[in-house]
Design a protein around this motif. Structure first.
Motif, PDB file in Angstrom:
ATOM      1  N   THR A 186      -9.977   2.483   4.422  1.00 51.40           N
ATOM      2  CA  THR A 186      -9.633   3.835   3.237  1.00 51.40           C
ATOM      3  C   THR A 186      -8.863   3.507   2.303  1.00 51.40           C
ATOM      4  OG1 THR A 186      -9.583   4.910   5.654  1.00 51.40           O
ATOM      5  CG2 THR A 186      -8.749   6.281   3.631  1.00 51.40           C
ATOM      6  N   THR A 187      -8.041   2.591   2.594  1.00 52.54           N
ATOM      7  CA  THR A 187      -7.186   1.955   1.359  1.00 52.54           C
ATOM      8  C   THR A 187      -7.901   1.370   0.279  1.00 52.54           C
ATOM      9  OG1 THR A 187      -5.432   1.406   3.053  1.00 52.54           O
ATOM     10  CG2 THR A 187      -5.340   0.343   0.567  1.00 52.54           C
ATOM     11  N   LEU A 206       2.191   2.404  -3.456  1.00 50.73           N
ATOM     12  CA  LEU A 206       1.096   2.398  -4.492  1.00 50.73           C
ATOM     13  C   LEU A 206       1.318   3.816  -4.928  1.00 50.73           C
ATOM     14  CD1 LEU A 206      -2.423   1.105  -3.061  1.00 50.73           C
ATOM     15  CD2 LEU A 206      -0.905   0.108  -4.620  1.00 50.73           C
ATOM     16  N   SER A 262      -9.590  -2.192  -8.098  1.00 52.70           N
ATOM     17  CA  SER A 262      -8.146  -1.719  -8.009  1.00 52.70           C
ATOM     18  C   SER A 262      -7.371  -2.499  -7.022  1.00 52.70           C
ATOM     19  CB  SER A 262      -8.231  -0.419  -7.515  1.00 52.70           C
ATOM     20  OG  SER A 262      -8.665  -0.201  -6.329  1.00 52.70           O
ATOM     21  N   LEU A 263      -5.709  -2.557  -7.250  1.00 47.96           N
ATOM     22  CA  LEU A 263      -5.079  -3.166  -6.477  1.00 47.96           C
ATOM     23  C   LEU A 263      -5.229  -2.604  -5.142  1.00 47.96           C
ATOM     24  CD1 LEU A 263      -2.420  -4.947  -6.039  1.00 47.96           C
ATOM     25  CD2 LEU A 263      -1.221  -2.952  -6.747  1.00 47.96           C
ATOM     26  N   ALA A 264      -5.279  -1.457  -4.798  1.00 53.34           N
ATOM     27  CA  ALA A 264      -5.751  -0.598  -3.456  1.00 53.34           C
ATOM     28  C   ALA A 264      -6.779  -1.369  -2.776  1.00 53.34           C
ATOM     29  CB  ALA A 264      -6.051   0.753  -3.547  1.00 53.34           C
ATOM     30  N   VAL A 281      -0.541   0.680   8.730  1.00 55.61           N
ATOM     31  CA  VAL A 281      -0.520  -0.673   8.901  1.00 55.61           C
ATOM     32  C   VAL A 281       0.544  -1.448   9.130  1.00 55.61           C
ATOM     33  CG1 VAL A 281      -1.261  -2.754   7.503  1.00 55.61           C
ATOM     34  CG2 VAL A 281      -2.511  -0.643   7.117  1.00 55.61           C
ATOM     35  N   LEU A 340      -1.270   9.714   0.213  1.00 61.43           N
ATOM     36  CA  LEU A 340      -2.126   9.160   1.149  1.00 61.43           C
ATOM     37  C   LEU A 340      -1.843   7.593   1.137  1.00 61.43           C
ATOM     38  CD1 LEU A 340      -4.628   9.566   2.925  1.00 61.43           C
ATOM     39  CD2 LEU A 340      -5.993   9.156   1.023  1.00 61.43           C
ATOM     40  N   PRO A 367      -7.099   7.124  -8.146  1.00 63.88           N
ATOM     41  CA  PRO A 367      -5.672   8.088  -8.486  1.00 63.88           C
ATOM     42  C   PRO A 367      -6.125   9.443  -7.944  1.00 63.88           C
ATOM     43  CG  PRO A 367      -6.349   6.582 -10.149  1.00 63.88           C
ATOM     44  CD  PRO A 367      -7.440   6.187  -9.043  1.00 63.88           C
ATOM     45  N   PRO A 386      -0.491   5.994  -8.645  1.00 63.75           N
ATOM     46  CA  PRO A 386      -1.570   6.053  -9.494  1.00 63.75           C
ATOM     47  C   PRO A 386      -1.394   4.905 -10.893  1.00 63.75           C
ATOM     48  CG  PRO A 386      -1.147   8.376  -9.234  1.00 63.75           C
ATOM     49  CD  PRO A 386       0.178   7.528  -8.617  1.00 63.75           C
ATOM     50  N   ASP A 409      -1.816   0.035 -10.722  1.00 63.40           N
ATOM     51  CA  ASP A 409      -3.041  -1.120 -11.275  1.00 63.40           C
ATOM     52  C   ASP A 409      -2.450  -1.684 -12.274  1.00 63.40           C
ATOM     53  OD1 ASP A 409      -4.545  -0.615  -8.866  1.00 63.40           O
ATOM     54  OD2 ASP A 409      -6.518   0.414 -10.187  1.00 63.40           O
ATOM     55  N   ILE A 469     -13.485   9.530   1.716  1.00 61.93           N
ATOM     56  CA  ILE A 469     -12.067   9.247   2.497  1.00 61.93           C
ATOM     57  C   ILE A 469     -12.122   9.704   4.079  1.00 61.93           C
ATOM     58  CG2 ILE A 469      -9.610   9.567   2.594  1.00 61.93           C
ATOM     59  CD1 ILE A 469     -10.237   8.018   0.182  1.00 61.93           C
ATOM     60  N   THR A 487       1.073  -0.994   0.105  1.00 62.78           N
ATOM     61  CA  THR A 487       0.069  -0.073  -0.041  1.00 62.78           C
ATOM     62  C   THR A 487       0.958   1.255  -0.321  1.00 62.78           C
ATOM     63  OG1 THR A 487      -1.733  -1.237   1.233  1.00 62.78           O
ATOM     64  CG2 THR A 487      -1.742   1.319   1.158  1.00 62.78           C
ATOM     65  N   SER A 527      -7.441  10.216  -5.009  1.00 62.24           N
ATOM     66  CA  SER A 527      -7.712  10.605  -3.612  1.00 62.24           C
ATOM     67  C   SER A 527      -6.572  11.330  -3.038  1.00 62.24           C
ATOM     68  CB  SER A 527      -7.475   9.152  -2.929  1.00 62.24           C
ATOM     69  OG  SER A 527      -8.274   8.130  -3.601  1.00 62.24           O
ATOM     70  N   ASP A 528      -5.418  11.446  -3.410  1.00 66.30           N
ATOM     71  CA  ASP A 528      -4.339  12.294  -2.742  1.00 66.30           C
ATOM     72  C   ASP A 528      -4.744  13.799  -2.723  1.00 66.30           C
ATOM     73  OD1 ASP A 528      -2.747  10.216  -2.291  1.00 66.30           O
ATOM     74  OD2 ASP A 528      -1.063  10.973  -3.393  1.00 66.30           O
ATOM     75  N   LEU A 561      -1.335   5.584   4.786  1.00 72.38           N
ATOM     76  CA  LEU A 561      -2.151   4.221   5.212  1.00 72.38           C
ATOM     77  C   LEU A 561      -1.432   3.141   5.170  1.00 72.38           C
ATOM     78  CD1 LEU A 561      -5.093   5.060   2.916  1.00 72.38           C
ATOM     79  CD2 LEU A 561      -5.334   5.453   5.400  1.00 72.38           C
ATOM     80  N   ALA A 616      -7.648   2.111   8.374  1.00 74.05           N
ATOM     81  CA  ALA A 616      -6.702   2.209   7.337  1.00 74.05           C
ATOM     82  C   ALA A 616      -7.125   1.287   6.077  1.00 74.05           C
ATOM     83  CB  ALA A 616      -5.328   1.583   7.815  1.00 74.05           C
ATOM     84  N   LEU A 625      -1.702  -5.409 -12.174  1.00 77.90           N
ATOM     85  CA  LEU A 625      -3.081  -6.381 -12.225  1.00 77.90           C
ATOM     86  C   LEU A 625      -3.125  -6.867 -13.687  1.00 77.90           C
ATOM     87  CD1 LEU A 625      -5.901  -4.810  -9.989  1.00 77.90           C
ATOM     88  CD2 LEU A 625      -4.136  -6.741  -9.403  1.00 77.90           C
ATOM     89  N   VAL A 645      -7.081  14.952  -1.344  1.00 81.86           N
ATOM     90  CA  VAL A 645      -7.714  14.849   0.190  1.00 81.86           C
ATOM     91  C   VAL A 645      -6.621  15.620   1.239  1.00 81.86           C
ATOM     92  CG1 VAL A 645      -7.181  12.720   1.359  1.00 81.86           C
ATOM     93  CG2 VAL A 645      -9.134  13.898   1.604  1.00 81.86           C
ATOM     94  N   LEU A 646      -5.082  15.204   0.827  1.00 81.24           N
ATOM     95  CA  LEU A 646      -4.237  15.552   1.588  1.00 81.24           C
ATOM     96  C   LEU A 646      -3.965  17.398   1.421  1.00 81.24           C
ATOM     97  CD1 LEU A 646      -1.383  13.309   0.953  1.00 81.24           C
ATOM     98  CD2 LEU A 646      -2.972  13.169   2.987  1.00 81.24           C
ATOM     99  N   LEU A 665      -9.415   3.986  -2.268  1.00 77.33           N
ATOM    100  CA  LEU A 665      -8.329   4.936  -2.757  1.00 77.33           C
ATOM    101  C   LEU A 665      -8.615   4.653  -4.451  1.00 77.33           C
ATOM    102  CD1 LEU A 665      -4.983   4.227  -1.111  1.00 77.33           C
ATOM    103  CD2 LEU A 665      -6.356   6.145  -1.014  1.00 77.33           C
TER     104      LEU A 665
END
Lengths: 343, 343
Positions: B182-183, A186, B320-322, A329, A321, B188, A188, A191, B145, A183, B190-191, A325, B179, A194, B193-194, B186
């Motif tokens: 939220t993960t 990660l 997503s991977l997240a 963890v 972010l 692309p 953008p 993905d 988030i 995590t 989401s950042d 996270l 955590a 996958l 929010v910071l 997530l």
């Protein structure tokens, strides 16, 4: 009479300490000085490995910023092994001067002791060769993500080969350590991993198993002879490392070395990186002997987070972010691992 | 003689079961039928809440795909409260017919019982009003988030107000639950929010506290009178819910309702959503009475993951991977919570 008095004193002391224990509600487990010094050694090598690993990553970022790699990577790897060998021999020379040569610290060893030392170096060589092929299926950021399989493979092989037990909580911690590290890395574009084709997954898993197996095997070697001096064990480990890297130079960079010289393109930062890699390598050996592979995995994971935080100050990196996270963890994983000890 | 015989039989049986226990190495904790039926009830309401919450989210996606919201949200909210009220009354009518009216199931209540019921509804109203203002500082995905602060605020208020203890492991599980959720959410973007300004963070935290407080307060109300029939408690809770939502209609949608009618723009899917919300609301009340806020948080978190998985099949969503990483962490959190019970 004298004896009697001493005995009474003893009894008084022990009953006093029992009172103290019953006051606190539960007995305090006694820590022997030997255990304490073991714990201190274990902590010291773990912290050393964490700091060295994170500074290693920072040096890599620094060297990349300074420009492309001008030197041949195979000669640098060989230099690292040679330096580790030299450091081990220097440490041994000092020990021989102070303590004399004993059964445990003499350099010569029987074939049945030495024969296992090439195995980790060989496994790493195969893994590094595979590394060139996996990029046909996965891009570099994707490979960074897939490398976290190492965490799981190390845990599984640690259990199967070394037959050491992790508690339920420690297993849970190990799984979230892997998820947390991934995590934190990660971005953008992650993905895309996958979409890795089947061959890519298989290679990533095989590489994780090779790397995990090499780690677990090294621990088995270091711990099989607990009394054997670690510098002797390191010497044999690194001699074979040198040999395998010499083969790599001949196969990959023979012409470049012949035409431009062994140390072509080395800069100050290259030398720093070689020293850093050598010291981290020795720290890994020490963690293997005095702690274990699980500690190593936690140590390098925490180092990965430290690197990112330090890079914010050094290189003006932005933390995502996902990084916050993942770090949360990973921190909880470290905490759970420490409270979840097998009773 | 008869009595003696029975007594002997009893003893024989108990000694046989002791043998069985000593054979297994440790005593088996006895589960009384009452505890078992409590556990079954707790599990049933938890599963109901999980399924209802996830189908709720799926209905929302479905309705969004079908087009814009044509109905006024305030009348829909009022309808949900009215429906819950009607269901509670229907359930009560049945109970009165079968068991007669008793002290525990009569609808009328003294002021000191009723006076606390408006508080959760009022807290939710304030939170919903704030919701309109937070969008000045945070975009909608960012708000999704930040809503995960609810998890932490619920845990803290549960500890402080209800004075219930979580073990160290359960706290660790709760942190990684937050955590992990939220993960899993997530994306692309989401950042962004910071970059939330300070006011946005404060409002998000205040909203999380309001929502957490409303939840914890509801649990306190439901559990204060354990013998009181849940349908009576629900009736009072929902009556005040209706009242507060009536105010919201007048403030926000008075003109629309006057001109176009109360049920303007309702479609089949709107009615489905209202029924689903009503049933989920009742499931929440039951979780509060028979389980607790912590169970509710786990249940809605798992529902969030279920929704995403079901959406893959229903709407062809991509995971997503997240999402995979977050789901892994949430699963481990659920496991740790269950094994980490305070002894």
């Amino acid at each position: 009479m004298e004896y009697r008095k001493l005995k009474d004193q003893d009894q008084d002391e022990s009953s006093a300490s029992e009172d103290l224990e019953s006051l606190r509600g539960k007995p305090i487990p006694a820590i022997s000085p030997v255990e304490l010094s073991k714990w201190k050694l274990k902590s010291a090598v773990t912290i050393a490995l964490t700091v060295l690993t994170s500074s290693q990553a920072i040096l890599i970022v620094w060297s990349k910023r300074a420009g492309k790699y001008e030197y041949s990577v195979t000669t640098a790897n060989f230099s690292v092994e040679a330096l580790k060998c030299a450091i081990s021999l220097a440490a041994l020379a000092r020990i021989w001067r102070n303590e004399g040569v004993t059964e445990d610290n003499r350099l010569s060893a029987k074939l049945d002791e030495v024969i296992v030392y090439p195995i980790p170096a060989f496994l790493y060589l195969v893994k590094n060769l595979l590394q060139y092929y996996i990029f046909a299926y996965v891009d570099a950021p994707g490979y960074q993500i897939l490398k976290n399989f190492n965490i799981i493979s190390t845990g599984i092989l640690y259990r199967i080969i070394l037959k050491r037990k992790l508690s339920e909580i420690q297993w849970a911690a190990f799984i979230i350590l892997c998820a947390g590290c991934t995590t934190a890395q990660l971005n953008p574009k992650s993905d895309s991993v996958l979409q890795t084709p089947f061959q890519g997954w298989v290679m990533a898993i095989v590489m994780a198993l090779l790397s995990g197996f090499a780690g677990v095997y090294t621990e088995a070697i270091m711990k099989k002879r607990p009394a054997r001096n670690i510098n002797v064990q390191n010497f044999w480990l690194y001699v074979f490392g040198m040999a395998f890297n010499a083969v790599a130079i001949v196969v990959q960079d023979f012409d470049a070395v012949m035409n431009k010289g062994f140390f072509h393109g080395y800069s100050f930062i290259t030398v720093l990186m070689i020293f850093n890699h050598a010291l981290s390598g020795i720290a890994v050996s020490m963690v293997m002997k005095y702690a274990d592979n699980i500690v190593k995995v936690y140590s390098t994971s925490v180092a990965m987070l430290l690197t990112a935080v330090v890079s914010v100050f050094l290189f003006g990196f932005h933390l995502s972010l996902a990084f916050f996270l993942g770090s949360t963890v990973v921190s909880v994983a470290v905490y759970l691992h420490s409270i979840g000890k097998v009773r």
